[in-house]
Design a protein around this motif. Structure first.
Motif, mmCIF file in Angstrom:
data_model
loop_
_atom_site.group_PDB
_atom_site.id
_atom_site.type_symbol
_atom_site.label_atom_id
_atom_site.label_comp_id
_atom_site.label_asym_id
_atom_site.label_seq_id
_atom_site.Cartn_x
_atom_site.Cartn_y
_atom_site.Cartn_z
ATOM 1 N N VAL A 59 1.091 -1.364 -0.193
ATOM 2 C CA VAL A 59 -0.056 0.115 -0.089
ATOM 3 C C VAL A 59 0.817 1.349 0.015
ATOM 4 C CG1 VAL A 59 -1.645 1.176 1.885
ATOM 5 C CG2 VAL A 59 -1.911 -1.212 0.891
ATOM 6 N N ILE A 60 1.891 1.482 0.894
ATOM 7 C CA ILE A 60 2.724 2.299 0.956
ATOM 8 C C ILE A 60 3.681 2.792 -0.090
ATOM 9 C CG2 ILE A 60 4.928 3.218 1.487
ATOM 10 C CD1 ILE A 60 4.033 2.645 4.476
ATOM 11 N N PHE A 61 4.428 1.606 -1.490
ATOM 12 C CA PHE A 61 4.141 2.034 -2.322
ATOM 13 C C PHE A 61 3.993 1.815 -3.497
ATOM 14 C CE2 PHE A 61 5.304 -0.252 -6.812
ATOM 15 C CZ PHE A 61 6.099 0.401 -6.244
ATOM 16 N N MET A 62 2.053 1.985 -3.330
ATOM 17 C CA MET A 62 1.409 2.343 -4.719
ATOM 18 C C MET A 62 1.359 3.628 -4.090
ATOM 19 S SD MET A 62 0.781 -0.421 -6.479
ATOM 20 C CE MET A 62 -0.773 0.330 -7.316
ATOM 21 N N GLN A 63 0.672 3.631 -2.683
ATOM 22 C CA GLN A 63 0.777 5.317 -2.549
ATOM 23 C C GLN A 63 1.783 6.398 -3.106
ATOM 24 O OE1 GLN A 63 0.101 5.466 1.887
ATOM 25 N NE2 GLN A 63 -1.901 5.440 2.225
ATOM 26 N N SER A 64 3.418 5.931 -3.058
ATOM 27 C CA SER A 64 4.127 6.590 -3.739
ATOM 28 C C SER A 64 4.202 6.094 -5.246
ATOM 29 C CB SER A 64 5.338 5.685 -3.080
ATOM 30 O OG SER A 64 5.807 4.589 -3.752
ATOM 31 N N CYS A 65 3.683 5.743 -5.854
ATOM 32 C CA CYS A 65 3.662 5.132 -6.861
ATOM 33 C C CYS A 65 2.671 6.588 -7.616
ATOM 34 C CB CYS A 65 3.607 4.113 -7.773
ATOM 35 S SG CYS A 65 4.551 2.934 -7.458
ATOM 36 N N VAL A 70 1.270 12.063 -9.393
ATOM 37 C CA VAL A 70 0.584 13.308 -9.478
ATOM 38 C C VAL A 70 0.983 14.778 -9.696
ATOM 39 C CG1 VAL A 70 -0.933 14.838 -8.338
ATOM 40 C CG2 VAL A 70 -1.505 12.189 -8.294
ATOM 41 N N LEU A 71 2.529 14.385 -8.477
ATOM 42 C CA LEU A 71 3.340 14.930 -8.912
ATOM 43 C C LEU A 71 4.087 14.889 -10.336
ATOM 44 C CD1 LEU A 71 5.677 15.323 -5.726
ATOM 45 C CD2 LEU A 71 3.849 16.560 -6.455
ATOM 46 N N GLN A 72 4.513 14.263 -10.704
ATOM 47 C CA GLN A 72 4.976 14.379 -12.272
ATOM 48 C C GLN A 72 3.934 15.098 -13.766
ATOM 49 O OE1 GLN A 72 5.415 10.050 -13.832
ATOM 50 N NE2 GLN A 72 7.928 10.191 -12.513
ATOM 51 N N GLU A 73 2.241 15.248 -13.472
ATOM 52 C CA GLU A 73 1.620 15.236 -13.664
ATOM 53 C C GLU A 73 1.800 17.157 -13.888
ATOM 54 O OE1 GLU A 73 -1.912 13.278 -13.260
ATOM 55 O OE2 GLU A 73 -1.754 11.963 -14.646
ATOM 56 N N GLN A 74 1.651 17.377 -11.903
ATOM 57 C CA GLN A 74 1.695 18.631 -12.166
ATOM 58 C C GLN A 74 3.231 19.311 -12.905
ATOM 59 O OE1 GLN A 74 1.679 18.967 -7.313
ATOM 60 N NE2 GLN A 74 -0.342 18.990 -7.460
#
Length: 123
Positions: free
Chosen positions: A93-99, A104-108
């Motif tokens: 779950v932590i890995f999926m959240q970081s992905c 999101v940050l890459q899109e921003q």
């Protein structure tokens, strides 16, 4: 002759009396032996029953301890397996959240970069 007859009769009665006494004594000893034997058997049976009862309780106690130990082992094992599965799921779950955050940050970043390029072109 009369005196010798009386002595002979006295001796016969004495022998008969001794014979009767010995037979009575033998019978009394036999009764006592049987009574003591019966009492000893009763005491033995009572003691044997008590020992069997104690052994049964001890075996039950040992079996109960084994059962409790088995339950403890099973509980610890299930807890370990559940914790291992939880930790594996948590890491995933932590890995999926970081992905997701990275995406999101890459899109921003990409949208801000595009906006900066547009501003720079028009400036």
């Amino acid at each position: 002759l009369r005196r010798s007859t009386l002595v002979a009769q006295s001796r016969v009665r004495m022998v008969q009396s001794q014979s009767w006494y010995h037979s009575q004594r033998t019978a009394a000893l036999c009764l006592q032996k049987n009574a003591r034997s019966y009492a000893a058997q009763q005491a033995f049976n009572k003691t044997k029953s008590a020992v069997i009862c104690i052994q049964r309780l001890a075996r039950h106690n040992i079996e109960s301890r084994r059962h409790d130990a088995a339950l403890t082992i099973q509980t610890v094992n299930r807890r370990w397996v559940a914790r291992k599965a939880y930790m594996k799921a948590r890491v995933f779950v932590i890995f999926m959240q970081s992905c997701h955050r990275r995406k999101v940050l890459q899109e921003q970043y990409h949208s801000q970069r595009c906006a900066a390029v547009v501003i720079q072109k028009n400036w």
